[in-house]
Design a protein around this motif. Structure first.
Motif, short mmCIF file in Angstrom:
data_model
loop_
_atom_site.label_atom_id
_atom_site.label_comp_id
_atom_site.label_asym_id
_atom_site.label_seq_id
_atom_site.Cartn_x
_atom_site.Cartn_y
_atom_site.Cartn_z
N PRO A 186 0.82 -1.22 0.00
CA PRO A 186 0.00 0.00 0.00
C PRO A 186 0.85 1.26 0.00
O PRO A 186 0.41 2.31 -0.50
CB PRO A 186 -0.84 -0.12 1.28
CG PRO A 186 -0.12 -1.11 2.14
CD PRO A 186 0.57 -2.05 1.20
N GLU A 187 2.06 1.18 0.55
CA GLU A 187 2.93 2.34 0.57
C GLU A 187 3.27 2.83 -0.84
O GLU A 187 3.47 4.03 -1.06
CB GLU A 187 4.24 2.02 1.32
CG GLU A 187 4.05 1.60 2.77
CD GLU A 187 3.84 0.11 2.95
OE1 GLU A 187 3.94 -0.36 4.10
OE2 GLU A 187 3.56 -0.60 1.95
N VAL A 188 3.37 1.88 -1.78
CA VAL A 188 3.69 2.25 -3.15
C VAL A 188 2.55 3.03 -3.78
O VAL A 188 2.74 4.11 -4.36
CB VAL A 188 4.04 1.00 -3.98
CG1 VAL A 188 4.18 1.35 -5.46
CG2 VAL A 188 5.33 0.37 -3.47
N ALA A 189 1.34 2.49 -3.68
CA ALA A 189 0.18 3.19 -4.25
C ALA A 189 0.01 4.56 -3.62
O ALA A 189 -0.26 5.56 -4.31
CB ALA A 189 -1.08 2.35 -4.05
N ARG A 190 0.18 4.65 -2.30
CA ARG A 190 0.02 5.93 -1.62
C ARG A 190 1.10 6.92 -2.06
O ARG A 190 0.82 8.10 -2.26
CB ARG A 190 0.07 5.70 -0.10
CG ARG A 190 -0.10 6.95 0.77
CD ARG A 190 -1.36 7.72 0.47
NE ARG A 190 -2.60 6.97 0.56
CZ ARG A 190 -3.28 6.72 1.68
NH1 ARG A 190 -2.83 7.13 2.84
NH2 ARG A 190 -4.42 6.06 1.62
N SER A 191 2.32 6.44 -2.25
CA SER A 191 3.39 7.32 -2.71
C SER A 191 3.09 7.89 -4.09
O SER A 191 3.31 9.08 -4.36
CB SER A 191 4.73 6.57 -2.73
OG SER A 191 5.13 6.22 -1.41
#
Length: 326
Positions: A186-191
């Protein structure tokens, strides 16, 4: 090759009129062939078909032209199959198809690296209608488990500018291009969302689990990507492979979803396909106005997420480390 199309569904929470025309995008789901010329013809045919349907950008699966190598651990020269970024066959295919059709073409390749260990990068590229390279993103998260021994072939992309967002002239959209294993984080999508992306494309090679052949991960895979699109307000474009390659059977099921979590169009598990969808890009704005996740974040409370991984406690406090399935 099957062709499936989807019009942009109605917005569910629009309060401000949109003055943007829908963006027609497409992906190609393909089966690998050991005849390189035949494989190139199949992919070019899929791109041409998508362009004929009006797509302005076409997305291709992970390491587009190669047999997936990481079903077995690499030997002493892991980068033998790697290619130069713009002098290799993948860029050549994308650039020729882009120029011929007057569209953007996205592809994925095993990029050569000069490092002594022989590892290369797993790299996504975007080529403009004039055949120029206008985007490059290296895969950040590298799988290490049975059937997906990518750490023996690929090095992770650098942490600096890890999640670039591209807005190439003439496309009319902001695009992020991570790869496969990145889709689980999820950190990737949020970034990407915080970087201004509207569309995130994940070129993918995923299928069976060799140690647990009865475990079908396809529903989990789709659910987590769609959910990350919801919680970050993103359109997700996910071109996967299909067919058998060594120890793996790839399960296709490529799809395109919107920020509301609607799967706009999806491919079968076992058939080559072109998926075409119209994206109403202001639905990102509509959704995030109704559910303002980005506005109500509390980043000052997320310190544990940016702390270095502790190999003794990779699952967090209170959970002993256990061996990765190899």
């Amino acid at each position: 090759m099957l062709t499936l199309t989807a019009a942009a569904p109605a917005p569910l929470s629009r309060t401000t009129a949109s003055d943007r025309d829908p963006l027609r995008v497409a992906l190609v789901q393909h089966r690998w062939r050991d005849d390189a010329a035949e494989l190139a013809r199949v992919l070019r045919g899929g791109i041409d078909r998508a362009a004929g349907e009006g797509a302005r950008v076409v997305f291709l699966p992970e390491i587009t032209l190669l047999r997936y190598p990481a079903d077995v651990q690499a030997g002493p020269n892991p980068g033998d199959a790697a290619e130069e970024l713009t002098e290799g066959p993948t860029f050549a295919l994308a650039a020729e198809a882009a120029r011929a059709n007057g569209i953007f073409v996205h592809a994925s390749l095993y990029e050569k690296s000069p490092a002594a260990d022989g590892l290369g990068y797993n790299t996504a590229i975007l080529v403009s209608p004039s055949g120029e390279l206008v985007g490059r993103t290296r895969k950040m998260h590298i799988p290490i488990s049975a059937g997906y021994y990518e750490d023996t072939y690929f090095r992770a992309g650098p942490a600096e500018n890890a999640y670039p967002v591209y807005e190439p002239e003439g496309l009319g959209a902001r695009l992020g291009m991570p790869t496969c294993w990145d889709e689980w984080f999820p950190e990737v999508a949020r970034s990407y969302s915080l970087g201004g992306a509207e569309i995130v494309v994940y070129p993918t090679a995923i299928g069976s689990e060799p140690v647990f052949p009865a475990f079908d991960t396809q529903p989990l895979w789709q659910q987590v990507i769609v959910a990350n699109g919801i919680n970050s307000g993103l359109f997700m474009v996910v071109p996967n492979r299909t067919g058998n390659e060594g120890a793996l059977s790839f399960y296709g099921s490529s799809f395109i979803s919107d920020p509301y979590g609607r799967v706009l169009v999806s491919a079968p598990r076992d058939e080559e396909a072109v998926l075409v969808a119209d994206l109403d890009l202001d639905q990102r704005r509509d959704w995030l106005e109704l559910f303002p996740f980005l506005l109500t974040r509390r980043p000052e409370s997320y310190g544990a997420l940016t702390a270095p991984v502790d190999p003794e406690r990779p699952y967090g406090a209170g959970h002993a480390a256990t061996a990765v399935v190899k």
